[in-house]
Motif scaffolding. Structure first.
Motif, PDB file in Angstrom:
ATOM      1  N   GLY A   8       0.927  -1.134   0.049  1.00 56.54           N
ATOM      2  CA  GLY A   8      -0.018   0.133  -0.088  1.00 56.54           C
ATOM      3  C   GLY A   8       0.674   1.161   0.065  1.00 56.54           C
ATOM      4  O   GLY A   8       2.093   1.033   0.270  1.00 56.54           O
ATOM      5  N   ARG A  37     -11.954  -4.302   0.949  1.00 58.22           N
ATOM      6  CA  ARG A  37     -11.323  -3.108   1.360  1.00 58.22           C
ATOM      7  C   ARG A  37     -12.516  -2.460   2.205  1.00 58.22           C
ATOM      8  O   ARG A  37     -13.437  -2.977   2.309  1.00 58.22           O
ATOM      9  CB  ARG A  37     -10.935  -2.294   0.153  1.00 58.22           C
ATOM     10  CG  ARG A  37     -12.137  -1.729  -0.683  1.00 58.22           C
ATOM     11  CD  ARG A  37     -11.987  -1.016  -1.827  1.00 58.22           C
ATOM     12  NE  ARG A  37     -13.133  -0.370  -2.507  1.00 58.22           N
ATOM     13  CZ  ARG A  37     -13.095   0.311  -3.632  1.00 58.22           C
ATOM     14  NH1 ARG A  37     -11.725   0.339  -4.217  1.00 58.22           N
ATOM     15  NH2 ARG A  37     -14.138   0.759  -4.093  1.00 58.22           N
ATOM     16  N   THR A  89      -9.616   5.007  -2.225  1.00 60.38           N
ATOM     17  CA  THR A  89      -8.876   4.958  -0.858  1.00 60.38           C
ATOM     18  C   THR A  89      -9.500   4.118   0.200  1.00 60.38           C
ATOM     19  O   THR A  89     -10.592   4.444   0.292  1.00 60.38           O
ATOM     20  CB  THR A  89      -8.725   6.526  -0.575  1.00 60.38           C
ATOM     21  OG1 THR A  89      -8.070   7.265  -1.421  1.00 60.38           O
ATOM     22  CG2 THR A  89      -8.254   6.567   0.783  1.00 60.38           C
ATOM     23  N   VAL A  91      -8.548   0.814   3.413  1.00 58.37           N
ATOM     24  CA  VAL A  91      -7.512  -0.094   3.995  1.00 58.37           C
ATOM     25  C   VAL A  91      -7.926  -1.288   3.316  1.00 58.37           C
ATOM     26  O   VAL A  91      -9.165  -1.996   3.209  1.00 58.37           O
ATOM     27  CB  VAL A  91      -7.605  -0.298   5.483  1.00 58.37           C
ATOM     28  CG1 VAL A  91      -6.712  -1.494   5.987  1.00 58.37           C
ATOM     29  CG2 VAL A  91      -7.219   0.932   6.247  1.00 58.37           C
ATOM     30  N   TYR A  92      -6.827  -1.942   2.647  1.00 55.43           N
ATOM     31  CA  TYR A  92      -7.048  -3.337   1.908  1.00 55.43           C
ATOM     32  C   TYR A  92      -6.819  -4.429   2.741  1.00 55.43           C
ATOM     33  O   TYR A  92      -5.870  -4.496   3.199  1.00 55.43           O
ATOM     34  CB  TYR A  92      -6.347  -3.229   0.582  1.00 55.43           C
ATOM     35  CG  TYR A  92      -7.063  -2.322  -0.424  1.00 55.43           C
ATOM     36  CD1 TYR A  92      -7.025  -0.937  -0.238  1.00 55.43           C
ATOM     37  CD2 TYR A  92      -7.721  -2.701  -1.649  1.00 55.43           C
ATOM     38  CE1 TYR A  92      -7.706  -0.164  -1.092  1.00 55.43           C
ATOM     39  CE2 TYR A  92      -8.337  -2.047  -2.400  1.00 55.43           C
ATOM     40  CZ  TYR A  92      -8.538  -0.719  -2.279  1.00 55.43           C
ATOM     41  OH  TYR A  92      -8.949   0.223  -3.121  1.00 55.43           O
ATOM     42  N   GLY A 108      -4.103  -5.878   6.944  1.00 55.15           N
ATOM     43  CA  GLY A 108      -4.716  -4.533   6.240  1.00 55.15           C
ATOM     44  C   GLY A 108      -3.305  -3.656   5.725  1.00 55.15           C
ATOM     45  O   GLY A 108      -2.440  -3.437   6.490  1.00 55.15           O
ATOM     46  N   THR A 109      -3.674  -2.892   4.511  1.00 49.00           N
ATOM     47  CA  THR A 109      -2.531  -2.001   3.993  1.00 49.00           C
ATOM     48  C   THR A 109      -3.327  -1.037   3.482  1.00 49.00           C
ATOM     49  O   THR A 109      -4.272  -0.945   2.759  1.00 49.00           O
ATOM     50  CB  THR A 109      -1.654  -2.643   3.231  1.00 49.00           C
ATOM     51  OG1 THR A 109      -0.601  -1.716   2.607  1.00 49.00           O
ATOM     52  CG2 THR A 109      -2.407  -3.170   1.905  1.00 49.00           C
ATOM     53  N   GLN A 110      -3.021   0.365   3.779  1.00 49.59           N
ATOM     54  CA  GLN A 110      -3.530   1.519   3.431  1.00 49.59           C
ATOM     55  C   GLN A 110      -3.118   1.894   2.081  1.00 49.59           C
ATOM     56  O   GLN A 110      -1.784   1.846   1.677  1.00 49.59           O
ATOM     57  CB  GLN A 110      -3.350   2.617   4.451  1.00 49.59           C
ATOM     58  CG  GLN A 110      -3.906   3.796   4.119  1.00 49.59           C
ATOM     59  CD  GLN A 110      -5.201   4.069   4.362  1.00 49.59           C
ATOM     60  OE1 GLN A 110      -5.668   3.581   5.362  1.00 49.59           O
ATOM     61  NE2 GLN A 110      -5.843   4.647   3.409  1.00 49.59           N
ATOM     62  N   THR A 112      -3.988   5.144  -0.320  1.00 45.25           N
ATOM     63  CA  THR A 112      -4.513   6.443  -0.480  1.00 45.25           C
ATOM     64  C   THR A 112      -4.307   6.927  -1.733  1.00 45.25           C
ATOM     65  O   THR A 112      -3.129   7.059  -2.407  1.00 45.25           O
ATOM     66  CB  THR A 112      -3.898   7.564   0.526  1.00 45.25           C
ATOM     67  OG1 THR A 112      -3.931   6.938   1.953  1.00 45.25           O
ATOM     68  CG2 THR A 112      -4.336   8.758   0.394  1.00 45.25           C
TER      69      THR A 112
END
Length: 115
Positions: A8, A37, A89, A91-92, A108-110, A112
């Motif tokens: 991310g 997400r 955008t 959190v995935y 989770g990976t952000q 943006t």
């Protein structure tokens, strides 16, 4: 079972990112791997999954822009994201489901998308 997601970050609209999720510890096969997400104030939603060897499903809002894949060792699932939009955008999260019904989530990976 442990899942480690990465990839991310901050990207401009129209840009690309590739998310990775590698996992270990399952003694059962994993027929379903996917990405979800969750945006602020919204419920977690399915982005894409891959079932069995190669059956893929995509949410309408990512069709034609995102591609899900897995590695030959079947211990990694990836999400190539292109033509990103600000509304992507979120959190995935990666998710795997074992043949006996166990469901496991990555941390989770952000992502943006902003100029």
């Amino acid at each position: 079972v442990q899942l480690q997601a990465s990839g991310g970050g901050l990207v401009q609209p129209g840009g690309s990112l590739r998310l990775s999720c590698e996992f270990s510890g399952s003694t059962f096969s994993i027929p379903i791997m996917g990405w979800y997400r969750q945006a602020p104030g919204k419920q977690r939603e399915l982005v894409a999954n891959i079932i069995g060897r190669s059956t893929t499903n995509y949410a309408d809002f990512v069709k034609g822009r995102f591609t899900i894949s897995k590695n030959n060792a079947e211990n990694g699932v990836y999400l190539q994201m292109s033509s990103l939009k600000p509304e992507d955008t979120a959190v995935y999260y990666c998710n795997i489901r074992t043949q006996i019904g166990g469901s496991y989530w990555g941390q989770g990976t952000q992502v943006t998308v902003s100029s």
